[in-house]
Each structure stands twice: as structure tokens, then as C-alpha cells.
Scaffold this active site. Structure first.
Site, PDB file in Angstrom:
ATOM      1  CD  GLU A   1      20.343 -28.386 -66.791  1.00  0.00           C
ATOM      2  OE1 GLU A   1      21.178 -29.121 -66.240  1.00  0.00           O
ATOM      3  OE2 GLU A   1      19.533 -28.801 -67.644  1.00  0.00           O
TER       4      GLU A   1
ATOM      5  CB  ALA B   1      34.109 -36.064 -66.667  1.00  0.00           C
TER       6      ALA B   1
ATOM      7  CG  HIS C   1      25.407 -27.405 -64.725  1.00  0.00           C
ATOM      8  ND1 HIS C   1      25.482 -28.718 -64.331  1.00  0.00           N
ATOM      9  CD2 HIS C   1      24.251 -27.277 -65.418  1.00  0.00           C
ATOM     10  CE1 HIS C   1      24.418 -29.366 -64.772  1.00  0.00           C
ATOM     11  NE2 HIS C   1      23.658 -28.519 -65.427  1.00  0.00           N
TER      12      HIS C   1
ATOM     13  CG  ASP D   1      27.802 -26.279 -60.351  1.00  0.00           C
ATOM     14  OD1 ASP D   1      28.145 -26.681 -61.478  1.00  0.00           O
ATOM     15  OD2 ASP D   1      27.065 -26.938 -59.595  1.00  0.00           O
TER      16      ASP D   1
ATOM     17  N   GLY E   1      28.254 -32.355 -73.714  1.00  0.00           N
ATOM     18  CA  GLY E   1      28.876 -31.161 -73.155  1.00  0.00           C
ATOM     19  C   GLY E   1      29.584 -31.402 -71.846  1.00  0.00           C
TER      20      GLY E   1
ATOM     21  CG  HIS F   1      20.826 -38.416 -68.679  1.00  0.00           C
ATOM     22  ND1 HIS F   1      21.190 -37.456 -69.591  1.00  0.00           N
ATOM     23  CD2 HIS F   1      21.640 -38.226 -67.610  1.00  0.00           C
ATOM     24  CE1 HIS F   1      22.179 -36.722 -69.104  1.00  0.00           C
ATOM     25  NE2 HIS F   1      22.464 -37.166 -67.895  1.00  0.00           N
TER      26      HIS F   1
ATOM     27  CB  CYS G   1      27.927 -31.945 -58.954  1.00  0.00           C
ATOM     28  SG  CYS G   1      28.448 -31.025 -60.408  1.00  0.00           S
TER      29      CYS G   1
END
Length: 416
Positions: A162, A26, A230, A232, A23, A127, A347
Site C-alpha cells: 500500500e 468514513a 493504514h 498512517d 475497513g 477499486h 493521505c
């Protein structure tokens, strides 16, 4: 005196492009490319230094232990014997994105008048799911003063949390009572929703927030499907300003009405989809900028270079500033290494409203301390990592020794 402090994650020596984040466009796009951990860490440190020079208080968190041998042991294997995918998950440097470290409610919002921090469980992505223990260890040291802070263990699985990446706060001033907005999702096309409403509601209860000053908003399916994993990535708030894409929220008009009713002085800066598409907003990380208040009282955006390089985004930003909108300054930084793995300026930081004197000073940045960290990174961080290097024991040793040296340099040997 309570003020907003941005705690940035120092990019760890194992920073690589293993493409682990479903998702995150990048991350997927750059899978298999060669990373530059040294440059990545220095880029992040340069942003911290620039914000300090702008008069913004700055802190940091350390990279976590990588490879995470303890996590692999729970799975019945070792770094040497793990399957390549498991090994890559154990080597991820994703804790650099401190916006996912925790959800933070300042003292002005909570029932007991303390700042509450709940570490994020990050259970959706393997991860990231093993980050919380190491993050909690740091939070309990940095914010150990029980008169001012309460640090909480994560919300239990299966409810995905999150952290601050799906949480916004609107207020008249950082130390004034605020409206806390928790943004949750549903599935967006092929991508999972990472923030569950149940987790957001649990954090609000744990922090002792007033229901009258708490809002739960659903992220739009279109935003998630477009790669806004997210909130943000499509919206950011600071004091009275909500800066958002037109397609960020599922029930936009109802949300805006609720926010206006709870905070009449709110300024909603909405970027129309007709001027900046979701695709351009996400690829440029326009909304993953840091929206900050300068000592002058003016609002500024700390942006990645990709925002300036995206014509629709830069055109809109220039017009907004020229039109005397609430955002008055644009600061652009090279964060290409972080951006290539799906993380922009916002982030990289966790916002905490607190008196710096109540925080362990080892986590507070100064120009001299940044000098020392930069020198250590330049000496010990790997210059490059290719995906095939993840199976090299020499790399594991380098990552372990570099992190231990950083802990020692900062007087945080208990984290080594």
C-alpha cells in the site's frame, strides 16, 4: 540541493461516495451520499498553496483516467455494459490519496545513491488494484532522470503493498541517512490487513536498503479492527520525531527500543489511549496529519478540521504545544470531501527527498500554476455526483474531457 517535496494528488472529477473501501470507516459511513468533486479538488489545492506559502516545496500528481475502460476490457466488459459495482470501481478517484502511490527511499539510504520509488500494487481493494499502471506512467515521467532516480514496477500479487501509507522514515535531517520503518499487518477483526510483510521486505531489497537501518514493525490488531486500515492513520514520522498513538503497534516497547538504539536522538511523541481513544484518533485523523519541518527548523502538523472539532484531540494538541513539545505549530485545513471518503492531509501526499531541479518541472507546483489549475477545476469539474449518476454517460464524458483539459493545461498531453 536535496529537500523534502510533498507531491499531492489532485482530486479527480469522478470523486464520489460509492463506499468501496472495506475497513475504511468514513468510506463506509458516507456510502451513497452526494459528493462535491469541484469543492474536493479546490480544498486539496488550497492546502497545497498554503504549504507553498509556508516555505514547503510542493508537487502534484494528476488524476488517473476514469472511467478506466482498459481495466473493464480486461474483465470482458465495457463502461456501458458493466455491472454497477464494476462500473463504480472503474470510476473511483482514489488515486487522489498519493500516500498510496509508491514507497520512496531517498538517495541517502540506498546502496546506489539514487532515490528509489516502487509503485504500490494495492491488490487488496478492487477499486485501487488497477491504479498502479497509471501511477507508474506518471512516476516514470516525473522522475525520469536515471542519474538520480530508479522507478520500479509493483511487487507482484498476492503480496499486498500500500505504499508510503505503511512506511515511515526517521533521520537527523531529510538528506541524512535514515532509518526506514516498514509497517505490516495481520487481519484485524473483520478487516483485511492491506500491507503484507513479504511486500515490505521485497521493497527494502529492491531499494538496496541496509538491513542495519531497516525495521519491520507489525501494526496492532486493535488498530486495524478499529478502522486504521493504514499505519498512517495511527502514526506518522518526520526527521527525529515519531508521532504515534499508544495502540498503533503490536510490539510497541520492542519497537521503541530498536528505534532508540538505531537513532539515539529520536523523539517519540506518544498519545495515550486514556487521553485520546483509537476511535477519536481515527475519526479525527489526528495522525493522518502532515508532520513537516518548517524553514525555521520547527515541526508543524497540517491537520484536518475534524481534529479541531474532536474535543479530546484538540485538548491534547493544545496541551502538547503549550508544554513545549517537539511539535510547535498547528495548521488546520478544510478537507471535508477527502475526509468523508477516508483520507486526511497525509493521505493526499507522497513525500520525496530530492533536488527539485532533477524532477520534471511540469509536476512542481508554483502559485501561478495553482491559479491555472484552480480556474480549470472551477470551470470543468462536476459540482456534485450522486451514486446514481455513475451510470450516466454524460458524467463519463465530463470526467474524461476535464482530465484531458488538465493534462493539456500542464503540458502533459502524453498522459491524456
Amino acid at each position: 540541493m536535496r529537500t523534502e517535496i510533498n507531491f499531492d494528488g489532485i482530486v479527480g472529477p469522478s470523486h464520489n461516495y460509492a463506499g468501496l473501501s472495506l475497513g475504511n470507516l468514513a468510506s463506509t459511513k458516507n456510502f451513497g451520499k452526494t459528493s462535491a468533486p469541484r469543492a474536493a479538488a479546490l480544498q486539496g489545492l488550497a492546502k497545497m498553496r498554503a504549504n507553498l506559502e509556508r516555505g514547503l516545496p510542493q508537487g502534484f500528481f494528476l488524476p488517473l483516467r476514469r472511467p478506466d475502460a482498459a481495466w473493464l476490457a480486461q474483465l470482458g466488459t465495457t463502461v456501458e455494459d458493466a455491472a454497477p459495482t464494476l462500473r463504480a470501481n472503474a470510476l473511483s478517484a482514489s488515486s487522489m490519496w498519493a500516500a498510496n502511490a509508491a514507497t520512496v527511499s531517498p538517495a541517502a539510504d540506498t546502496a546506489d545513491g539514487r532515490c528509489h520509488l516502487t509503485v504500490a500494487n494495492l491488490v487488496t481493494m478492487p477499486h485501487r488494484s488497477h491504479e498502479w499502471a497509471g501511477t507508474l506512467e506518471q512516476l516514470r515521467i516525473a522522475f525520469a532522470n536515471p542519474a538520480h532516480f530508479a522507478v520500479h514496477a509493483p511487487v507482484p500479487a498476492p503480496f499486498g503493498d500500500e505504499g508510503a501509507a505503511n512506511h515511515m522514515r526517521l533521520c537527523a535531517g531529510h538528506d541524512a541517512p535514515g532509518i526506514e520503518v516498514f509497517v505490516y499487518g495481520a487481519a484485524g477483526g473483520p478487516y483485511p490487513a492491506r500491507q503484507h510483510r513479504e511486500a515490505s521486505e521485497a521493497v527494502a531489497r529492491i531499494h538496496g536498503l541496509s538491513p542495519e537501518r531497516t525495521v519491520f514493525a507489525r501494526q496492532s490488531d486493535e488498530a486495524i479492527a478499529a478502522g486504521a486500515f493504514h499505519n498512517d492513520v495511527v502514526a506518522v514520522a518526520n526527521e527525529r520525531v515519531l508521532f504515534t498513538h499508544e495502540q498503533a503497534f503490536a510490539e510497541r516497547d520492542a519497537l521503541y527500543a530498536t528505534l532508540h538504539a538505531k537513532l539515539p536522538e529520536i523523539e517519540i511523541v506518544e498519545v495515550p489511549a486514556a487521553e485520546v481513544s483509537l476511535a477519536d484518533a481515527i475519526s479525527s485523523y489526528l495522525f493522518n496529519a502532515q508532520l513537516v519541518t518548517l524553514p525555521s527548523g520547527e515541526a508543524a502538523l497540517v491537520l484536518p478540521g475534524e481534529a479541531r472539532e474532536t474535543p479530546s484531540v484538540w485538548r491534547w494538541l493544545q496541551a502538547h504545544v503549550a508544554g513545549n513539545g517537539p511539535i510547535r505549530h498547528l495548521f488546520v485545513h478544510d478537507l471535508r470531501e477527502s475526509m468523508a471518503n477516508g483520507g486526511g492531509p497525509a493521505c493526499l501526499r507522497l513525500r520525496v527527498v530530492a533536488d527539485p531541479a532533477t524532477i520534471d518541472p511540469r509536476f512542481i507546483a508554483t502559485p501561478e500554476k495553482l491559479d491555472r489549475i484552480e480556474a480549470l477545476v472551477a470551470r470543468l469539474w462536476p459540482e456534485h455526483i450522486a451514486v446514481e449518476n455513475l451510470s450516466d454517460p454524460a458524467l463519463w464524458t465530463t470526467c474524461i474531457e476535464a482530465r484531458v483539459a488538465l493534462c493539456s493545461e500542464l503540458g502533459l498531453d502524453e498522459l491524456a
